[in-house]
Design an enzyme around this catalytic site. Sequence first.
Site, PDB file in Angstrom:
ATOM      1  NE  ARG A 132      -3.289   0.001   2.957  1.00 42.66           N
ATOM      2  CZ  ARG A 132      -4.530   0.475   3.102  1.00 42.66           C
ATOM      3  NH1 ARG A 132      -5.541  -0.171   2.574  1.00 42.66           N
ATOM      4  NH2 ARG A 132      -4.746   1.578   3.780  1.00 42.66           N
ATOM      5  NE  ARG A 175      -2.997  14.473  -8.066  1.00 45.03           N
ATOM      6  CZ  ARG A 175      -3.925  13.940  -8.846  1.00 45.03           C
ATOM      7  NH1 ARG A 175      -3.681  13.709 -10.125  1.00 45.03           N
ATOM      8  NH2 ARG A 175      -5.115  13.660  -8.361  1.00 45.03           N
ATOM      9  CG  HIS A 229      -0.934  14.944 -13.361  1.00 39.60           C
ATOM     10  ND1 HIS A 229      -1.733  14.347 -12.405  1.00 39.60           N
ATOM     11  CD2 HIS A 229      -1.142  14.234 -14.505  1.00 39.60           C
ATOM     12  CE1 HIS A 229      -2.381  13.336 -12.948  1.00 39.60           C
ATOM     13  NE2 HIS A 229      -2.041  13.241 -14.217  1.00 39.60           N
ATOM     14  CB  SER A 258       8.964  -1.558   8.471  1.00 33.80           C
ATOM     15  OG  SER A 258       9.339  -2.077   7.194  1.00 33.80           O
ATOM     16  CB  SER A 292      -4.698   1.915   7.875  1.00 33.17           C
ATOM     17  OG  SER A 292      -5.100   0.714   7.260  1.00 33.17           O
ATOM     18  CD  GLU A 349      -0.601   1.029   4.590  1.00 34.07           C
ATOM     19  OE1 GLU A 349       0.120   0.039   4.800  1.00 34.07           O
ATOM     20  OE2 GLU A 349      -1.843   1.014   4.730  1.00 34.07           O
ATOM     21  CG  ASP A 367      -2.659  14.223  -2.297  1.00 33.34           C
ATOM     22  OD1 ASP A 367      -2.060  13.888  -3.340  1.00 33.34           O
ATOM     23  OD2 ASP A 367      -3.708  13.677  -1.910  1.00 33.34           O
TER      24      ASP A 367
END
Length: 188
Positions: free
Chosen positions: A47, A58, A61, A89, A152, A155, A163
């Site tokens: 992930r 991005r 882009h 990790s 999670s 990630e 972003d």
Amino acid sequence: MSDFNALLGAIMQELQSALTGIDPEAVADLRRDILQARRIFVAGRGRSGLQMQAFAMRLMHLDLDVHVVGSVTTPAIGAGDLLIIGSGSGRTDSIIAQARRASELNALVALITIAEESPVSKYADHILHIRASSPKLQDVQTESESVQPMGSLYEQSLGILCDVLTALLMQELGTDPGLMFARHANLE
């Protein structure tokens, strides 16, 4: 926690804590390295790797020369290039080998990780630390526990950090979403 709103609130608090714990100077260093790099390579597995691929999109882009490690079209890395690794990790064997090789070839290596001390960190010129937990780091004291499964929190934080970096790079490059969208894939 079975209540949607309570769980959502807890996750949002975790993200806020993880992201506001990132050193702004480390982000500025990475932004500078991205802008100065001849070419940018991104790497990650699982992930984390998916988040790094989204970041590569991005960067493309933004009209930067970017490559995803492991793609059949990825060129050789060398001096003047930057490898950005996303690894919670810092212990994944293939990522360690990629960091070591990039360092041997005089490329800069940046690591975005939970584990500031890890096998990958030995090859990193810059480390961005995200305060999160991971089941792969049970033998290491991490700074937070999560209501979410596995890695999670890391990630998600990695994706948001990338972003934010994209938005900062947009400002610095003087680009806008319209210019970026003009480079969006059109063979879909």
